[in-house]
Design an enzyme around this catalytic site. Structure first.
Site, PDB file in Angstrom:
ATOM      1  N   SER A 200       0.834  -1.205   0.000  1.00  0.00           N
ATOM      2  CA  SER A 200       0.000   0.000   0.000  1.00  0.00           C
ATOM      3  C   SER A 200       0.867   1.252   0.000  1.00  0.00           C
ATOM      4  O   SER A 200       1.981   1.236   0.520  1.00  0.00           O
ATOM      5  CB  SER A 200      -0.880  -0.023   1.250  1.00  0.00           C
ATOM      6  OG  SER A 200      -1.623   1.149   1.335  1.00  0.00           O
ATOM      7  N   ALA A 201       0.356   2.342  -0.561  1.00  0.00           N
ATOM      8  CA  ALA A 201       1.140   3.589  -0.634  1.00  0.00           C
ATOM      9  C   ALA A 201       0.873   4.524   0.541  1.00  0.00           C
ATOM     10  O   ALA A 201       1.774   5.227   1.007  1.00  0.00           O
ATOM     11  CB  ALA A 201       0.814   4.320  -1.942  1.00  0.00           C
ATOM     12  N   HIS A 202      -0.373   4.535   1.034  1.00  0.00           N
ATOM     13  CA  HIS A 202      -0.722   5.600   1.990  1.00  0.00           C
ATOM     14  C   HIS A 202      -0.131   5.400   3.388  1.00  0.00           C
ATOM     15  O   HIS A 202      -0.197   6.294   4.214  1.00  0.00           O
ATOM     16  CB  HIS A 202      -2.245   5.802   2.061  1.00  0.00           C
ATOM     17  CG  HIS A 202      -2.980   4.761   2.830  1.00  0.00           C
ATOM     18  ND1 HIS A 202      -3.236   4.904   4.168  1.00  0.00           N
ATOM     19  CD2 HIS A 202      -3.507   3.583   2.462  1.00  0.00           C
ATOM     20  CE1 HIS A 202      -3.918   3.837   4.584  1.00  0.00           C
ATOM     21  NE2 HIS A 202      -4.083   3.016   3.557  1.00  0.00           N
ATOM     22  N   CYS A 323      -9.326   0.205  10.877  1.00  0.00           N
ATOM     23  CA  CYS A 323     -10.457  -0.594  10.417  1.00  0.00           C
ATOM     24  C   CYS A 323     -11.292  -1.041  11.596  1.00  0.00           C
ATOM     25  O   CYS A 323     -12.447  -1.390  11.466  1.00  0.00           O
ATOM     26  CB  CYS A 323      -9.949  -1.835   9.688  1.00  0.00           C
ATOM     27  SG  CYS A 323      -8.413  -1.599   8.823  1.00  0.00           S
TER      28      CYS A 323
HETATM   29  C1  LIG Z   1      -2.412  -4.777   7.746  1.00  0.00           C
HETATM   30  C2  LIG Z   1      -3.482  -4.111   6.941  1.00  0.00           C
HETATM   31  N1  LIG Z   1      -3.871  -4.676   5.789  1.00  0.00           N
HETATM   32  C3  LIG Z   1      -4.835  -4.122   5.027  1.00  0.00           C
HETATM   33  C4  LIG Z   1      -5.484  -2.957   5.397  1.00  0.00           C
HETATM   34  C5  LIG Z   1      -6.527  -2.377   4.494  1.00  0.00           C
HETATM   35  O1  LIG Z   1      -5.942  -1.314   3.832  1.00  0.00           O
HETATM   36  P1  LIG Z   1      -6.737  -0.288   2.894  1.00  0.00           P
HETATM   37  O2  LIG Z   1      -7.989   0.022   3.641  1.00  0.00           O
HETATM   38  O3  LIG Z   1      -5.783   0.842   2.763  1.00  0.00           O
HETATM   39  O4  LIG Z   1      -7.001  -0.943   1.602  1.00  0.00           O
HETATM   40  C6  LIG Z   1      -5.126  -2.336   6.609  1.00  0.00           C
HETATM   41  C7  LIG Z   1      -5.822  -1.106   7.066  1.00  0.00           C
HETATM   42  O5  LIG Z   1      -5.523  -0.497   8.057  1.00  0.00           O
HETATM   43  C8  LIG Z   1      -4.105  -2.920   7.395  1.00  0.00           C
HETATM   44  O6  LIG Z   1      -3.714  -2.361   8.547  1.00  0.00           O
END
Ligand SMILES: Cc1ncc(COP(=O)(O)O)c(C=O)c1O
Length: 384
Positions: A200-202, A323
């Site tokens: 992921s980039a953000h 999340c």
């Molecule tokens: C370990 C991990 N994987 C996946 C995600 C989901 O990422 P995104 O909502 O940026 O797609 C998160 C979100 O916090 C995460 O902490």
């Protein structure tokens, strides 16, 4: 809000680096065509070149070939594509750990409801999966194992080399969610036999809405997003070229000395809290830990009360993963490492990023000391 603001919730998302925006700008205002137009005009060609340059440099950081990197909208989509894509292409048994992010855990549950068999691996009190338990759980019909590189809440880094090695030997595919480790903790797919990696980039000061899935050449995968033939016919839909270019710049900007600095700041938080505030527990491993993560339970107080009081003082931290924080249920991660509801609800995650300073760390610890002391004085949880 007025006054001082300190952001220490970088695991939820980070502030985008200005240099990332500078790299993206040409692809928003000048080279704004799409890669699929490369056969129609030169503006399509320059857009396509931008996309492929970004793919090449991100792949290189992981030891991958550019053709093994599929751009997605982020980690959740990457993990959905990896797990559903492999399971639907192969059919069989799936293994995940108990403390995965919901992008993996909820995907596993959805597959379970659709008739797939899924095994959930427990973790020990520091959050580690036991490699022997993985060996025992793998069956003849196991298709895929998905175990995160590091945990989103407690920062524990798994022994990915051992776990991937076991799967390789058993001829089972291995996926890892590297959302919080990419560029921060070494991972080289030339050396470690992982087949799929979520990126992921953000989380590294890049733009939101862009991520990638590494797919080792030859891995059977069923496309999940129908549309055009983009991304090697693995993900339909217009490519996010400014996002991909920004992602690549974000990767380029993470240097080893930044990771060392984050580790020092992290250790300052852990050491000061443990020395100066009684009745605290560090969640996760002290040694095998993300450089940017400290997660501490402050006993006899609610994490929600701590975060609210810190917020009033301009400090942003969290009581779990982004999340997770919308629900008031106890964190499945803290419960997974053997914690009880009190420990889960009293946990606070401090997640660091490029823009945090030593002065901010001291400001946060000074404030948390005061807040915890006051809350304990009025806490109905009490010491008894
Ligand atoms: C370990 C991990 N994987 C996946 C995600 C989901 O990422 P995104 O909502 O940026 O797609 C998160 C979100 O916090 C995460 O902490």
């Amino acid at each position: 809000m007025q006054g001082k603001r300190v952001y220490m919730d970088n695991a939820a998302s980070t502030r985008m680096d200005e240099k990332v925006l500078e790299a993206m700008e040409p692809y928003l205002f000048e080279k704004y065509s799409v890669a699929t137009s490369e056969f129609g005009h030169s503006m399509g060609i320059e857009a396509k070149e931008g996309l492929e340059e970004a793919r090449k440099s991100i792949a290189k950081r992981l030891g991958a070939a550019p053709g093994e990197m599929i751009f997605t909208s982020g980690s959740a989509e990457s993990s959905n594509l990896a797990i559903k894509g492999v399971m639907e292409a192969n059919k069989g048994h799936l293994i995940v750990s108990d403390i995965e992010d919901f992008a993996v855990l909820h995907t596993a549950r959805t597959l379970e409801k659709a008739g797939y068999e899924v095994s959930y691996l427990p973790v020990d009190e520091e959050g580690f999966v036991d490699p022997d338990e993985l060996v025992d759980t793998i069956r003849d019909d196991t298709v895929l194992v998905s175990i995160q590189h590091a945990n989103q809440e407690i920062g524990t880094i798994q022994d990915i080399s051992a776990l991937a090695g076991i799967c390789d030997e058993a001829e089972v595919l291995f996926h890892t969610d590297a959302t919080h480790t990419f560029t921060r903790v070494p991972l080289d797919v030339e050396k470690i036999p992982v087949d799929l990696v979520t990126l992921s980039a953000h989380t590294i000061h890049g733009p939101k809405g862009i991520g990638a899935l590494y797919v080792r050449e030859g891995t059977p995968l069923k496309k999940q997003m129908e549309g055009g033939f983009q991304e090697f016919d693995m993900r339909g839909g217009l490519e996010n070229i400014p996002g991909a270019v920004g992602f690549s710049k974000a990767v380029e900007l993470v240097a080893e000395d930044e990771n060392r600095r984050l580790k020092e700041l992290r250790d300052m938080i852990i050491d000061r809290v443990q020395e100066e505030i009684p009745d605290t527990t560090l969640n996760g491993s002290r040694e095998q830990r993300l450089p940017q993560n400290a997660n501490i339970t402050f006993h006899y107080v609610e994490g929600e009360s701590i975060t609210l009081h810190l917020d009033m003082r301009g400090i942003a931290v969290s009581t779990g993963s982004a999340c997770f924080s919308r629900s008031l249920e106890a964190s499945h991660v803290i419960m997974g490492i053997g914690g009880d509801h009190e420990r889960a609800h009293g946990s606070v995650r401090f997640s660091l990023g490029r823009f945090n300073t030593e002065e901010e760390v001291n400001y946060v610890v000074d404030n948390i000391k005061e807040v915890v002391k006051r809350l304990r004085e009025i806490s109905p949880l009490g010491k008894e």
